[in-house]
Design an enzyme around this catalytic site. Structure first.
Site, short mmCIF file in Angstrom:
data_model
loop_
_atom_site.label_atom_id
_atom_site.label_comp_id
_atom_site.label_asym_id
_atom_site.label_seq_id
_atom_site.Cartn_x
_atom_site.Cartn_y
_atom_site.Cartn_z
N ASP A 18 0.83 -1.21 0.00
CA ASP A 18 0.00 0.00 0.00
C ASP A 18 0.86 1.25 0.00
O ASP A 18 0.35 2.37 -0.07
CB ASP A 18 -1.00 0.01 1.16
CG ASP A 18 -0.35 -0.10 2.53
OD1 ASP A 18 0.90 -0.14 2.60
OD2 ASP A 18 -1.09 -0.14 3.53
N SER A 19 2.19 1.06 0.00
CA SER A 19 3.12 2.17 -0.23
C SER A 19 2.88 2.82 -1.58
O SER A 19 3.35 3.93 -1.83
CB SER A 19 4.56 1.67 -0.15
OG SER A 19 4.75 0.51 -0.95
N GLU B 61 9.79 -4.02 10.10
CA GLU B 61 10.16 -2.71 9.55
C GLU B 61 10.69 -1.79 10.63
O GLU B 61 10.05 -1.57 11.66
CB GLU B 61 8.95 -2.06 8.86
CG GLU B 61 9.27 -0.71 8.23
CD GLU B 61 8.18 -0.18 7.33
OE1 GLU B 61 8.36 0.93 6.78
OE2 GLU B 61 7.14 -0.86 7.17
#
Length: 265
Positions: A44-45, A181
């Site tokens: 969804d980046s 992340e």
């Protein structure tokens, strides 16, 4: 060769790094597959690097299905394809099942990814029981940016222990892979060693089972600030395919992120 979960488990057992890149369209997916990238993440980046938004929150399920379709056309099902469940599409079990079904049946994804730990355990278990491969995501959670911001997670011992506990709980619930992340490298290594499933790092140091970066970042195409943990592999390369292949080679030889970042310093 078509990648699958058995292949990734064998790589982890052999301590062979898994190479992952984001992809959002057919062309980049084609060249990434040709460069023998193992995993394509339709993240969804895309809300930021493709659509130009300040964060990922405006991305819709329709957007994710659309981009996953394009990626799989270019990929021709060579690399393993993971698709994100976008913001607020996983608020209830019904939404999770419906969105995951669309990403796999319409988009052609091989696996879906959910952000969070304790909150998504019941969802992971339900998807796993339905035969849906699931990737977890811990550490910095882009979908929680309005509350938590963009910062390294797990720096103090209590937070580090929470992330380890959540990683183990996700594995127990049925996740087949985990993205970590922006966590300290020591914590990423600790989690990677504790889990039986592959752990893919982004901004989490060199001692995970694989690496993932945003394709726009490795090609120097991201407007404005590029994350410090990334690297422009197009510099010194004659083509996009060569840049992707250089990235894949650097990950497999464990020259990225450690050696390349040392060279930058």
């Amino acid at each position: 060769m078509k990648r699958n979960l058995v292949y990734f488990q064998s790589l982890k057992k052999q301590s062979q790094p898994i190479v992952c890149l984001t992809a959002y369209d057919a062309a980049f997916a084609h060249w990434a597959a040709q460069a023998e990238v193992d995993v394509l993440l339709v993240g969804d980046s895309l809300g930021m690097v493709v659509q130009g938004h300040q964060n990922t929150l405006s991305v819709s399920v329709d957007d994710m299905v659309y981009h996953t379709k394009m990626v799989q056309r270019g990929n021709q099902h060579q690399a393993w394809c993971i698709a994100d469940l976008p913001f607020m599409s996983d608020a209830t079990l019904e939404q999770v099942l419906q969105t995951s079904g669309r990403l796999i049946k319409e988009g052609g994804a091989d696996m879906v990814k959910l952000e969070g730990g304790t909150r998504v355990l019941a969802f992971v278990k339900a998807l796993s029981q339905m035969g849906v491969p699931v990737c977890g995501h811990l550490g910095l959670l882009p979908q929680s940016v309005l509350k938590k911001g963009y910062r390294v997670q797990g720096r103090d011992e209590s937070e580090a222990q929470r992330l380890l506990d959540e990683a183990l709980a996700l594995q127990e619930a049925g996740v087949d892979m985990l993205v970590l992340e922006c966590v300290p490298s020591t914590l990423a290594e600790r989690i990677s060693q504790a889990l039986k499933i592959p752990v893919i790092g982004i901004g989490a140091g060199a001692n995970t089972d694989g690496q993932v970066l945003v394709v726009y970042d490795i090609l120097g195409l991201t407007p404005g600030h590029t994350p410090s943990f990334s690297h422009n592999f197009l510099q010194g390369s004659s083509s996009i395919k060569e840049a992707m292949a250089s990235y894949a080679q650097a990950v497999r030889q464990r020259r990225f992120p450690a050696a390349i970042h040392e060279m930058k310093a």
